[in-house]
Motif scaffolding. Structure first.
Motif, mmCIF file in Angstrom:
data_model
loop_
_atom_site.group_PDB
_atom_site.id
_atom_site.type_symbol
_atom_site.label_atom_id
_atom_site.label_comp_id
_atom_site.label_asym_id
_atom_site.label_seq_id
_atom_site.Cartn_x
_atom_site.Cartn_y
_atom_site.Cartn_z
ATOM 1 N N GLN A 161 0.816 -1.226 0.000
ATOM 2 C CA GLN A 161 0.000 0.000 0.000
ATOM 3 C C GLN A 161 0.846 1.271 0.000
ATOM 4 O OE1 GLN A 161 -2.940 -0.401 3.149
ATOM 5 N NE2 GLN A 161 -3.593 -2.403 2.403
ATOM 6 N N LEU A 201 -13.241 2.630 6.146
ATOM 7 C CA LEU A 201 -12.508 1.401 5.820
ATOM 8 C C LEU A 201 -13.022 0.630 4.599
ATOM 9 C CD1 LEU A 201 -10.402 -0.801 6.454
ATOM 10 C CD2 LEU A 201 -12.084 -1.823 7.999
ATOM 11 N N TRP A 245 -12.820 2.458 1.338
ATOM 12 C CA TRP A 245 -11.400 2.708 1.060
ATOM 13 C C TRP A 245 -10.741 1.440 0.481
ATOM 14 C CZ3 TRP A 245 -7.141 0.433 3.550
ATOM 15 C CH2 TRP A 245 -5.921 1.071 3.381
ATOM 16 N N LEU A 246 -11.085 0.294 1.057
ATOM 17 C CA LEU A 246 -10.530 -0.975 0.551
ATOM 18 C C LEU A 246 -10.954 -1.195 -0.899
ATOM 19 C CD1 LEU A 246 -11.094 -3.418 3.572
ATOM 20 C CD2 LEU A 246 -8.880 -2.746 2.617
ATOM 21 N N THR A 262 -7.565 0.268 -2.288
ATOM 22 C CA THR A 262 -6.622 -0.755 -1.838
ATOM 23 C C THR A 262 -6.581 -1.956 -2.778
ATOM 24 O OG1 THR A 262 -7.271 -0.097 0.360
ATOM 25 C CG2 THR A 262 -5.900 -2.054 0.192
ATOM 26 N N ARG A 264 -6.652 -11.775 5.854
ATOM 27 C CA ARG A 264 -6.774 -10.303 5.834
ATOM 28 C C ARG A 264 -7.624 -9.790 7.001
ATOM 29 N NH1 ARG A 264 -5.970 -7.092 1.205
ATOM 30 N NH2 ARG A 264 -5.669 -5.121 2.220
ATOM 31 N N PHE A 265 -8.868 -10.241 7.049
ATOM 32 C CA PHE A 265 -9.795 -10.019 8.179
ATOM 33 C C PHE A 265 -11.000 -10.918 7.962
ATOM 34 C CE2 PHE A 265 -12.288 -5.877 6.764
ATOM 35 C CZ PHE A 265 -12.328 -6.307 5.446
ATOM 36 N N HIS A 318 -6.521 -8.201 11.087
ATOM 37 C CA HIS A 318 -7.207 -7.012 11.592
ATOM 38 C C HIS A 318 -8.378 -7.439 12.478
ATOM 39 C CE1 HIS A 318 -5.386 -5.649 7.730
ATOM 40 N NE2 HIS A 318 -5.148 -4.543 8.405
ATOM 41 N N GLU A 333 -11.948 -2.863 13.660
ATOM 42 C CA GLU A 333 -11.370 -1.555 13.346
ATOM 43 C C GLU A 333 -12.479 -0.508 13.172
ATOM 44 O OE1 GLU A 333 -9.102 -1.879 9.776
ATOM 45 O OE2 GLU A 333 -8.543 0.242 9.700
ATOM 46 N N SER A 339 -3.706 5.792 11.205
ATOM 47 C CA SER A 339 -4.697 5.096 10.397
ATOM 48 C C SER A 339 -6.089 5.256 10.992
ATOM 49 C CB SER A 339 -4.323 3.612 10.315
ATOM 50 O OG SER A 339 -5.396 2.844 9.850
ATOM 51 N N LEU A 359 -8.931 7.095 8.708
ATOM 52 C CA LEU A 359 -10.153 6.434 8.222
ATOM 53 C C LEU A 359 -11.347 6.711 9.135
ATOM 54 C CD1 LEU A 359 -8.829 2.902 7.073
ATOM 55 C CD2 LEU A 359 -9.371 4.878 5.641
ATOM 56 N N ASP A 398 0.503 1.246 9.986
ATOM 57 C CA ASP A 398 -0.579 0.813 9.100
ATOM 58 C C ASP A 398 -0.601 1.577 7.772
ATOM 59 O OD1 ASP A 398 -2.691 -0.813 8.308
ATOM 60 O OD2 ASP A 398 -4.212 0.494 9.207
ATOM 61 N N ALA A 433 -3.267 2.943 5.076
ATOM 62 C CA ALA A 433 -4.323 3.714 5.738
ATOM 63 C C ALA A 433 -3.670 4.687 6.711
ATOM 64 C CB ALA A 433 -5.295 2.797 6.457
HETATM 65 N N1 GUN Z 1 -8.888 -4.406 7.116
HETATM 66 C C1 GUN Z 1 -8.767 -5.317 6.129
HETATM 67 N N2 GUN Z 1 -7.821 -4.967 5.249
HETATM 68 C C2 GUN Z 1 -7.315 -3.814 5.692
HETATM 69 C C3 GUN Z 1 -6.285 -2.958 5.201
HETATM 70 O O1 GUN Z 1 -5.648 -3.196 4.184
HETATM 71 N N3 GUN Z 1 -6.050 -1.847 5.939
HETATM 72 C C4 GUN Z 1 -6.723 -1.558 7.081
HETATM 73 N N4 GUN Z 1 -6.439 -0.454 7.755
HETATM 74 N N5 GUN Z 1 -7.693 -2.343 7.540
HETATM 75 C C5 GUN Z 1 -7.986 -3.450 6.857
#
Ligand code: GUN
Ligand code: FE
Length: 424
Positions: A65, A76, A79-80, A84, A187-188, A215, A218, A279, A283, A305, A308
């Protein structure tokens, strides 16, 4: 220093000190006077007036990134999707990945960061590219291939099976090779099927000393979407718990919108948290409860991070961390219960605290004899404004605070890896 307000456990300061290094490891740290008495003829590099400290530890960052840092205007999930994912698709091309990894590592080193826990992309070659570059610089780095099999563009999806196989190959190839370590990196919750999270858990079982990096909680919309995707789970963290991802070497980034029982669970499993203030503000995700993590004795490090996060600089990250604690106070029911983050605690989080969050305090984080000699020389008079402020400061704590608020890559004069200055 004899300031009674200083948390004496968290630091050691030698005004005229000398650090000796042998074979890349710290040999001794002592006062200059003591050293001269025992080694009257020794020569040394003179950094009088500068500050030498252990290299910074960044406990959460995404190298792919780098090129999309400061992408404007979303929370978030938008933005992804908007910025991203299209950027990460480019890492299918290993040459592109190598170029970005090189740029990224140089940014870290220019900012005094010597160890980081790093996201790759879904492409195994992104991790090969990263580790190859990190090896050239002889760095202590942790990285992993992202596991993601749903809710993203097709070009970024693997499968539960392929993510297991690709991660396993990467672990066998890179984990514990020289100074490199592997992190299993779903990733999450939103981008993994339950089957894929189970495969992540299988990898942790088969390779008990690799990391888990992901993650957690968030953003409010992310938490709600996660609950909808996993209706049988008892909340966000429980999604990970059901896949056996909660373990000692698990590092969860953000952890802002946690329920009380989730804090307890993190504590019980000795998991670590990455506090990513730039971050979280950028965000609009929320304000991490650092004080609560401390009260529960949960391991915490700071993370930039990027992308972000808005800076590679751990100093600028500490600047924003301080402001997050100030804002928490503004919104607290009992503001007097909230202590703003101190400068000493800040630098602890950036060094030994980060090392402990990554279970690397046997190797890095301070200048104990035998630790790897990754350290930085800070010129805290590198900018006119900081120089003026330092000259008008009296205690060490005051000076460090000014450094944390006003400092950035301009104050990092040199970065040493295993005792050698890095040429950038
Ligand atoms: N949650 C899942 N992917 C991401 C990422 O790339 N950045 C952030 N800040 N949160 C995420
Ligand atoms: Fe992140």
């Amino acid at each position: 220093m004899e300031d009674p307000n200083i948390e004496s456990e968290a630091y050691q300061f030698i005004e005229h000190g000398i650090l000796t290094v042998e074979n890349g490891k710290v040999k001794s740290l002592t006062t200059f006077e003591a050293f001269q008495t025992s080694h009257p003829d020794a020569t040394f590099e003179d950094y009088s007036g500068k500050l030498i400290m252990p290299g910074f530890v960044d406990t959460h960052i995404h190298y792919p990134q780098t090129e999309m840092i400061a992408a404007h205007g979303e929370e978030l999930l938008e933005w992804l999707n908007t910025y991203t994912f299209p950027t990460e698709i480019k890492f299918k091309d290993k040459n592109h990945a190598s170029e970005v990894a090189d740029f990224f590592l140089k940014q870290l080193l220019k900012n005094g960061t010597t160890t980081a826990l790093v996201f790759g992309t879904v492409h195994p070659q992104s991790v090969d590219a990263f580790f190859e570059k990190a090896k050239q610089f002889n760095l202590r780095m942790i990285c992993g291939k992202v596991m993601m099999d749903r809710n993203a563009p097709d070009e970024l999806l693997d499968t539960a099976k392929s993510s297991y196989e690709d991660s396993k190959k990467l672990i066998e190839k890179w984990h514990k090779k020289e100074r490199l370590l592997y992190a299993v990196t779903p990733r999450f919750a939103i981008t993994s099927s339950p089957e894929q999270l189970q495969e992540a858990g299988r990898l942790l079982k088969e390779f008990p000393d690799v990391y888990l990096h992901t993650h957690l909680s968030e953003n409010k919309a992310e938490v709600e979407f996660t609950k909808a995707l996993f209706p049988e789970s008892n909340g966000y963290l429980d999604v990970y718990q059901q896949a056996n991802l909660l373990q000692k070497r698990a590092v969860f980034a953000h952890a802002i919108h946690l329920e009380e029982d989730e804090w307890e669970q993190l504590k019980q499993h000795d998991c670590s948290l990455a506090f990513c203030p730039t971050s979280n503000l950028f965000l609009g995700s929320g304000l991490f409860n650092l004080q609560k993590a401390e009260e529960l004795n949960i391991r915490v490090g700071v993370g930039t991070d990027v992308g972000a996060g808005t800076s590679f600089s751990i100093l600028q990250t500490l600047n924003e961390a301080y402001k997050v604690t100030q804002l928490r106070k503004a919104y607290a029911k009992n503001p007097s219960d909230i202590k703003p983050l101190s400068a000493l605690k800040s630098f602890y989080l950036a060094t030994l605290g980060g090392a402990k969050a990554l279970h690397l305090d046997h190797a890095i984080g301070n200048f104990e004899t035998g630790k790897e000699a990754d350290f930085i020389v800070i010129d805290w008079k590198a900018t006119d404004l900081l120089k003026l402020r330092i000259e008008n400061s009296f205690t060490l704590e005051e000076k460090l605070f000014a450094l944390q608020i006003l400092g950035d890559d301009r104050v990092i004069e040199e970065t040493f890896i295993m005792g050698n200055p890095v040429k950038l």
